[in-house]
Enzyme design. Structure first.
Site, PDB file in Angstrom:
ATOM      1  N   ARG A  70      43.869 -34.172 -16.692  1.00 20.25           N
ATOM      2  CA  ARG A  70      43.180 -33.878 -17.947  1.00 20.25           C
ATOM      3  C   ARG A  70      43.810 -32.672 -18.648  1.00 20.25           C
ATOM      4  O   ARG A  70      43.723 -32.552 -19.876  1.00 20.25           O
ATOM      5  CB  ARG A  70      41.698 -33.584 -17.687  1.00 20.25           C
ATOM      6  CG  ARG A  70      40.864 -34.781 -17.265  1.00 20.25           C
ATOM      7  CD  ARG A  70      39.439 -34.359 -16.963  1.00 20.25           C
ATOM      8  NE  ARG A  70      38.888 -33.615 -18.098  1.00 20.25           N
ATOM      9  CZ  ARG A  70      37.988 -32.648 -17.986  1.00 20.25           C
ATOM     10  NH1 ARG A  70      37.561 -32.258 -16.793  1.00 20.25           N
ATOM     11  NH2 ARG A  70      37.525 -32.043 -19.065  1.00 20.25           N
ATOM     12  N   CYS A  80      34.027 -30.638 -17.586  1.00 20.61           N
ATOM     13  CA  CYS A  80      34.072 -30.125 -16.215  1.00 20.61           C
ATOM     14  C   CYS A  80      32.697 -29.663 -15.743  1.00 20.61           C
ATOM     15  O   CYS A  80      31.974 -29.010 -16.489  1.00 20.61           O
ATOM     16  CB  CYS A  80      35.048 -28.949 -16.124  1.00 20.61           C
ATOM     17  SG  CYS A  80      36.773 -29.419 -16.235  1.00 20.61           S
ATOM     18  N   ARG A 107      34.029 -33.100 -23.054  1.00 25.32           N
ATOM     19  CA  ARG A 107      33.159 -32.124 -23.707  1.00 25.32           C
ATOM     20  C   ARG A 107      33.588 -31.893 -25.153  1.00 25.32           C
ATOM     21  O   ARG A 107      32.756 -31.674 -26.035  1.00 25.32           O
ATOM     22  CB  ARG A 107      33.169 -30.801 -22.937  1.00 25.32           C
ATOM     23  CG  ARG A 107      32.302 -29.724 -23.594  1.00 25.32           C
ATOM     24  CD  ARG A 107      32.279 -28.437 -22.802  1.00 25.32           C
ATOM     25  NE  ARG A 107      31.608 -27.381 -23.524  1.00 25.32           N
ATOM     26  CZ  ARG A 107      30.299 -27.216 -23.603  1.00 25.32           C
ATOM     27  NH1 ARG A 107      29.506 -28.087 -22.995  1.00 25.32           N
ATOM     28  NH2 ARG A 107      29.773 -26.212 -24.272  1.00 25.32           N
ATOM     29  N   ASP A 119      39.557 -19.629 -16.848  1.00 26.88           N
ATOM     30  CA  ASP A 119      40.407 -20.731 -16.392  1.00 26.88           C
ATOM     31  C   ASP A 119      41.471 -20.264 -15.403  1.00 26.88           C
ATOM     32  O   ASP A 119      41.966 -21.065 -14.606  1.00 26.88           O
ATOM     33  CB  ASP A 119      41.096 -21.381 -17.593  1.00 26.88           C
ATOM     34  CG  ASP A 119      40.107 -21.871 -18.623  1.00 26.88           C
ATOM     35  OD1 ASP A 119      39.752 -23.056 -18.575  1.00 26.88           O
ATOM     36  OD2 ASP A 119      39.676 -21.065 -19.463  1.00 26.88           O
ATOM     37  N   LYS A 157      46.615 -28.048 -25.116  1.00 31.14           N
ATOM     38  CA  LYS A 157      45.549 -29.043 -25.175  1.00 31.14           C
ATOM     39  C   LYS A 157      44.345 -28.516 -25.943  1.00 31.14           C
ATOM     40  O   LYS A 157      43.767 -29.206 -26.792  1.00 31.14           O
ATOM     41  CB  LYS A 157      45.110 -29.434 -23.760  1.00 31.14           C
ATOM     42  CG  LYS A 157      44.008 -30.494 -23.745  1.00 31.14           C
ATOM     43  CD  LYS A 157      43.326 -30.611 -22.405  1.00 31.14           C
ATOM     44  CE  LYS A 157      42.237 -29.562 -22.257  1.00 31.14           C
ATOM     45  NZ  LYS A 157      41.266 -29.879 -21.192  1.00 31.14           N
ATOM     46  N   ASN A 158      43.950 -27.277 -25.679  1.00 27.97           N
ATOM     47  CA  ASN A 158      42.730 -26.751 -26.285  1.00 27.97           C
ATOM     48  C   ASN A 158      42.893 -26.401 -27.759  1.00 27.97           C
ATOM     49  O   ASN A 158      41.896 -26.178 -28.444  1.00 27.97           O
ATOM     50  CB  ASN A 158      42.246 -25.527 -25.501  1.00 27.97           C
ATOM     51  CG  ASN A 158      41.650 -25.911 -24.160  1.00 27.97           C
ATOM     52  OD1 ASN A 158      41.224 -27.050 -23.966  1.00 27.97           O
ATOM     53  ND2 ASN A 158      41.624 -24.985 -23.224  1.00 27.97           N
ATOM     54  N   ARG A 213      26.649 -25.009 -19.843  1.00 26.04           N
ATOM     55  CA  ARG A 213      27.451 -24.758 -21.048  1.00 26.04           C
ATOM     56  C   ARG A 213      26.623 -25.237 -22.232  1.00 26.04           C
ATOM     57  O   ARG A 213      26.726 -26.367 -22.680  1.00 26.04           O
ATOM     58  CB  ARG A 213      28.791 -25.493 -20.958  1.00 26.04           C
ATOM     59  CG  ARG A 213      29.536 -25.180 -19.684  1.00 26.04           C
ATOM     60  CD  ARG A 213      30.678 -26.146 -19.432  1.00 26.04           C
ATOM     61  NE  ARG A 213      31.849 -25.806 -20.216  1.00 26.04           N
ATOM     62  CZ  ARG A 213      32.967 -26.559 -20.228  1.00 26.04           C
ATOM     63  NH1 ARG A 213      33.009 -27.673 -19.530  1.00 26.04           N
ATOM     64  NH2 ARG A 213      34.011 -26.200 -20.945  1.00 26.04           N
ATOM     65  N   ILE A 224      31.652 -15.865 -16.667  1.00 27.33           N
ATOM     66  CA  ILE A 224      31.555 -16.877 -17.716  1.00 27.33           C
ATOM     67  C   ILE A 224      30.760 -18.102 -17.245  1.00 27.33           C
ATOM     68  O   ILE A 224      29.751 -18.454 -17.830  1.00 27.33           O
ATOM     69  CB  ILE A 224      32.952 -17.318 -18.196  1.00 27.33           C
ATOM     70  CG1 ILE A 224      33.800 -16.093 -18.578  1.00 27.33           C
ATOM     71  CG2 ILE A 224      32.828 -18.274 -19.376  1.00 27.33           C
ATOM     72  CD1 ILE A 224      33.255 -15.289 -19.723  1.00 27.33           C
TER      73      ILE A 224
END
Length: 425
Positions: A403, A123, A99, A310, A26-27, A128, A332
């Protein structure tokens, strides 16, 4: 765009076995969808695209600006033709859900000379910042205003020297995209080295970009006049891979992952092997065997090649069942411990000391109850906990999990889990 939400009813205590396919990343795909708006003719084809909520939103954003977007879901293939873009104002009802909508700035700026972004979603995992995105565009020569959302204008961008205060995934992709069609040479320091960023850079290079240094933390980009449409298959999703590795580990299962790449998550492999989980790569297959007696772990999240933030919520669940005390340090996002309170409701013993440290006292006897998914990764962690818990767990706000993981309930059920998807009224 109307998105359905669901609950999961999870019956715990079932050992997993069999094989499962890992979805496309996905990313990596989200910035590719945005970049497909840059070529002025032809269809850009992206394969192995899972029909996730975030991807559906990104495709609707592309449609909203005039692109011809075709999603063949059974074949998991997307075709995008952006020869006739008609709008440079992104719709707030869509950007507020995603995002990654910020990734549409460079394509629209390069194609239309201006664009407006009213809001950005994603999220709720902490602060961020987006300022380094806009500072980068300004240094490339764009006019930037934040009076009502964000508005950018530029006739032509010019290459320059850029840096990121933090090696941001989307920050790197955005500036890399913008620099591809900027006049002259651009140097970007302290860039993200994540596999998804490298894959996206390879995608741009196949389109005709000239990017050097992918994966090194320093990019050199020579601007070109145009990019052309391509046919591309992105990398497997390392976060989906990690989810199924942890699912096998927490149930004591024995499963095989098809279409996975272990080199993308070596530090997770090392940490999970320390806990007693066996992980072996055989070509494109990944064999995982769980362990009924897990060992505690010390964990610190860091930018790649460190352990990805993650994965932290899922490893925390494994630590709840380990024989001893684990220390989980989050470096993070300050909002990444949202799963801890929900896990404690299930019988875990987690002390959240502050936004950076949680102490997990293991050997918990998790019991099913009602819990809520606050974000994608927290939701995945609670799903893992439900697989190991006694009795029935009801997990609400499954939209979050959807998602990032395509029909994960069906894939887990194929391995022997007992998960029921319920439509929320």
């Amino acid at each position: 765009m109307k998105i359905k939400n669901y609950d999961f009813e999870i019956e715990g205590g079932h050992e997993l076995s069999g094989s499962v396919f890992i979805q496309g990343s996905k990313n990596a795909i989200l910035p590719m969808i945005a970049a497909a708006l840059i070529p002025k003719d032809g269809y850009t084809v992206i394969r192995n695209v899972p029909p996730l909520n975030d991807i559906r939103v990104a495709l609707e954003i592309a449609r909203s600006v005039g692109a011809d977007v075709r999603f063949y879901e059974e074949e998991q293939t997307v075709a995008i033709n952006a020869s006739e873009l008609s709008n440079s104002l992104l719709p707030a009802e869509l950007t507020g859900l995603l995002r990654a909508s910020i990734l549409f700035i460079p394509p629209l700026l390069l194609r239309m000379g201006h664009m407006r972004l009213p809001s950005v979603g994603g999220c709720p995992i902490g602060n961020r910042k987006l300022d380094y995105h806009y500072r980068g565009f300004a240094r490339l020569g764009a006019w930037v205003s934040d009076a009502e959302g964000f508005e950018l204008r530029a006739e032509r961008l010019a290459g320059t020297e850029l840096y990121l205060d933090f090696p941001s995934h989307t920050g790197t992709e955005n500036l890399m995209m913008a620099a591809c069609l900027s006049q002259g040479e651009t140097i970007i320091e302290n860039t993200a080295c994540d596999p998804e960023v490298v894959d996206f850079g390879n995608f741009l290079n196949k389109m005709g970009a000239r990017i050097e240094g992918l994966g090194t933390g320093r990019l050199r980009i020579i601007g070109v006049d145009s990019l052309h449409s391509v046919d591309y298959t992105p990398m497997p999703d390392r976060l989906d891979t990690g989810a199924f590795i942890m699912a096998a580990g927490i149930t004591g299962g024995n499963i095989t992952l098809v279409r996975s790449e272990l080199s993308h998550l070596l530090l997770l492999k090392e940490k999970l092997e320390q806990m007693g989980i066996e992980i072996v790569q055989e070509g494109s297959l990944l064999h995982v065997r769980g362990n009924d007696s897990l060992k505690p772990i010390n964990l610190i999240t860091c930018p790649y090649p460190g352990l990805a933030t993650d994965f932290q919520p899922g490893v925390m669940v494994l630590a709840c069942l380990a024989d001893g005390t684990s220390y989980v340090r989050e470096r993070i996002f300050e909002g990444r411990f949202s799963q801890a309170e929900e896990l404690n409701r299930m019988g875990a013993n987690i002390n959240v000391v502050n936004s950076e440290l949680s102490v997990v006292n293991g050997t918990a006897n998790l019991k099913g109850t009602g819990v809520n998914a606050h974000d994608i990764r927290a939701g995945l962690a609670l799903l893992l906990a439900g697989l190991a818990a006694e009795g029935r767990t009801t997990l609400t706000n499954v939209y979050q999990i959807d998602r990032g993981h395509h029909m994960i309930d069906q894939r887990l059920n194929h391995l022997g889990a007992k998960i029921r998807r319920i439509v929320r009224e």
